[in-house]
Design an enzyme around this catalytic site. Structure first.
Site, PDB file in Angstrom:
ATOM      1  N   GLY A 132       0.778  -1.134   0.047  1.00 22.07           N
ATOM      2  CA  GLY A 132       0.051   0.102  -0.139  1.00 22.07           C
ATOM      3  C   GLY A 132       0.848   1.141  -0.001  1.00 22.07           C
ATOM      4  N   ALA A 133       0.271   2.297  -0.360  1.00 27.36           N
ATOM      5  CA  ALA A 133       0.998   3.526  -0.588  1.00 27.36           C
ATOM      6  C   ALA A 133       1.762   4.281   0.895  1.00 27.36           C
ATOM      7  CB  ALA A 133      -0.207   4.689  -1.045  1.00 27.36           C
ATOM      8  N   ARG A 134       0.844   3.839   2.016  1.00 28.08           N
ATOM      9  CA  ARG A 134       1.421   4.216   3.136  1.00 28.08           C
ATOM     10  C   ARG A 134       3.025   3.766   3.582  1.00 28.08           C
ATOM     11  NH1 ARG A 134      -4.078   3.733   5.005  1.00 28.08           N
ATOM     12  NH2 ARG A 134      -5.180   5.986   5.404  1.00 28.08           N
ATOM     13  N   VAL A 135       2.948   2.467   3.353  1.00 30.02           N
ATOM     14  CA  VAL A 135       4.142   1.625   3.647  1.00 30.02           C
ATOM     15  C   VAL A 135       5.198   2.085   2.513  1.00 30.02           C
ATOM     16  CG1 VAL A 135       5.090  -0.590   3.974  1.00 30.02           C
ATOM     17  CG2 VAL A 135       3.132  -0.110   4.888  1.00 30.02           C
ATOM     18  N   ALA A 136       4.719   2.358   1.272  1.00 32.46           N
ATOM     19  CA  ALA A 136       5.633   2.729   0.095  1.00 32.46           C
ATOM     20  C   ALA A 136       6.338   3.941   0.357  1.00 32.46           C
ATOM     21  CB  ALA A 136       4.644   2.851  -0.941  1.00 32.46           C
ATOM     22  N   GLU A 186       4.730  -1.241  -6.361  1.00 33.18           N
ATOM     23  CA  GLU A 186       3.575  -1.965  -7.020  1.00 33.18           C
ATOM     24  C   GLU A 186       2.533  -1.677  -5.739  1.00 33.18           C
ATOM     25  OE1 GLU A 186       3.054  -2.776 -10.022  1.00 33.18           O
ATOM     26  OE2 GLU A 186       5.173  -2.712 -10.770  1.00 33.18           O
ATOM     27  N   CYS A 205      -5.094  -5.829  -5.782  1.00 33.07           N
ATOM     28  CA  CYS A 205      -4.805  -4.463  -5.960  1.00 33.07           C
ATOM     29  C   CYS A 205      -5.445  -3.997  -7.230  1.00 33.07           C
ATOM     30  CB  CYS A 205      -3.293  -4.129  -6.136  1.00 33.07           C
ATOM     31  SG  CYS A 205      -2.414  -5.311  -6.932  1.00 33.07           S
TER      32      CYS A 205
END
Length: 535
Positions: A245-249, A266, A301
């Site tokens: 997910g974007a937060r962890v990215a 991804e 996703c």
């Protein structure tokens, strides 16, 4: 969302934890750790505490140093090493298909056929393509040279990046772990795989199978949660490949920036399906279901996150979806063996809270039933939920499908553009002009017309996001290129060494060089003999 993010919120977000460093066992076929004989994750009254991590930053540094030393020896660069490892992966998949299926069922209750089609078959296909095409991918590409380098030749030579880190996700824990590793191996890299701890059966299986089938001097699996991942991220890598997910990215990217490490991210996002009124209604409904509920119960996703259609057509589409849902999963979908469960109690409660939000619960037009003890939510359709609701602001990642209505189908374009660019976007229509407009005007990682998710199975298409849905792409040759550096090489001999490029710089040299750089050979000849083009 990814397991690392969940663990940052609560280290015990998995329904329970099993130490993988002792005290565990394996099933009769020596594939999957037994689960303490608990039949249901959500009913546990006690959580087994994970042992303190013994994988420290020092051990992570030693691991990377060892792999880098083995990479620098040239071990991974040969065609023979690469092809042997790829063949071993293919053999591993063939010989351990049952083990893989069992692990996916333990982690997600993933139906056997869905596990085969979505994970096992796709991974095997990627591996066989790499085996077939590896020599072609490795071959230098000859390119043209210019008159300024005459006589010369030039090539693009692919070289491995070095030691790479792959951090995979829990929703397709086998596919999303092994497919990027296939690309990294094909490109000649040393690899560390960090599977998601939120899918512990798959994680343990991958660690066991990689140690049995692959070269452990250059390919390793590190299991664990936040401490292990943090220790790995503190090291210097030649590339980090992350699925989640974007937060962890953002955490991954910040860690990579410290060493200027390139990343592939991804991610996901809210993938829309725009449905026109001129479609084959039954086929469209079946394909939307296939890209939502039959796709890991919406935990994908690239799964359909929400549907946009016209107000006049919405009731017909809903009726068609209801009919086909009953055909697929029966009258009581919660009892269907063909529907995956929610991965754990944290995600179950996250989805449940979405349904209970003010202004959302009364928008349910189908489903909405839940069984917390089985971590299952029935396929749920909602009509015109508030735009400010978390269901419309966040990636749903579950079996909830909001349908948003617009006056004209073209108005759906603005709905899509009002949100961050998704990983995938879908259009159902027989209108070629609308199709053309959708492809041109909708920015997404990938697009499928009149179906869902199938574009990711085409290995000649890149798979990756844009904007907040990701950075970089892979699949097929794109996987090889993702883990390669394209090195430009110019070859010249010692002959043909003209003094035009060397001092002293004279007007004559200037005239000749300007003519050559303009590709005007006639003017260059005239200048060489002291004549101007106008004389």
């Amino acid at each position: 969302m990814n397991g690392l993010f969940c663990c940052r919120l609560n280290v015990a977000t998995s329904p329970f934890r099993i130490s993988r460093r002792g005290g565990g066992g394996y099933c009769s076929n020596a594939c999957i750790p037994y689960r303490l004989k608990f039949t249901c994750y959500a009913t546990l009254s006690a959580v087994v505490k994970e042992q303190a991590s013994d994988f420290s930053g020092k051990e992570a540094a030693l691991l990377v140093d060892e792999l880098r030393s083995n990479f620098n020896s040239g071990r991974t660069k040969s065609y023979e090493w690469r092809i042997s490892q790829l063949q071993n992966i293919a053999r591993m998949i063939d010989e351990k298909e049952k083990c893989i299926t069992e692990a996916l069922y333990q982690d997600l209750s993933k139906p056997e056929l869905e596990a085969f089609l979505a994970e096992i078959s796709n991974t095997k296909s990627s591996c066989m393509l790499a085996i077939k095409e590896l020599k072609n991918w490795m071959a230098p590409e000859t390119v043209k040279t210019s008159v300024t380098t005459f006589p010369s030749s030039a090539q693009i030579v692919s070289e491995p990046l070095g030691v790479v880190l792959v951090i995979s996700a829990w929703n397709f824990p086998f596919l999303l772990s092994v497919e990027p590793v296939i690309g990294a191996i094909a490109a000649g890299n040393a690899v560390v795989l960090k599977p998601s701890e939120i899918a512990p059966a798959a994680s343990s299986l991958l660690a066991k199978l990689f140690s049995e089938y692959l070269d452990n001097t250059t390919i390793r699996v590190i299991e664990g949660g936040v401490p292990e991942t943090t220790a790995l991220l503190d090291q210097k890598w030649d590339k980090i490949f992350f699925t989640g997910g974007a937060r962890v990215a953002r955490i991954i990217m910040a860690a990579a920036a410290r060493n200027l490490t390139p990343v592939v991210l991804e991610l996901g996002g809210k993938c829309p399906a725009l449905v026109d009124s001129d479609v084959n209604l039954q086929v469209a409904a079946r394909r939307i279901i296939a890209g939502k509920w039959a796709c890991n119960s919406g935990q994908a996703c690239i799964g359909v996150d929400y549907v946009i259609t016209t107000k006049d057509f919405a009731s017909k589409l809903i009726d068609a979806l209801k009919t086909e849902l009953e055909t697929f999963f029966g009258q009581n979908a919660l009892e269907s063996k063909d529907l995956s469960r929610i991965v754990n109690s944290f995600h179950f409660k996250r989805l449940e809270s979405m349904l209970k939000e003010n202004g959302v619960a009364n928008k349910i037009v189908h489903g909405g039933r839940i069984t917390e003890d089985k971590l299952k939510i029935s396929p749920t359709i909602l009509l015109d939920v508030p735009e400010a609701s978390s269901m419309m602001q966040e990636e749903i990642f579950g079996p909830l499908l909001p349908i948003i209505t617009v006056q004209k189908i073209e108005d759906g374009f603005q709905v899509i553009r009002s949100k961050p660019k998704p990983l995938a976007a879908y259009l159902f229509t027989n209108n070629k002009e609308l199709e053309k407009q959708f492809v041109q005007d909708v920015s997404a990682g990938g697009i499928t017309i009149n179906d869902t998710v199938l574009h990711v199975t085409v290995k000649d298409l890149p798979f990756g996001g844009v904007g907040e849905s990701g950075i970089g792409a892979y699949h097929g040759k794109f996987s090889y290129e993702t883990f390669s550096h394209k090195k430009g090489v110019l070859y010249r001999s010692f002959s043909g060494d003209a003094d035009l490029r060397y001092p002293p710089y004279t007007p004559k040299k200037k005239m000749v060089l300007k003519a050559l750089l303009s590709s005007n050979i006639f003017a260059a000849i005239l200048a060489f003999f002291g004549f101007s083009k106008d004389s």
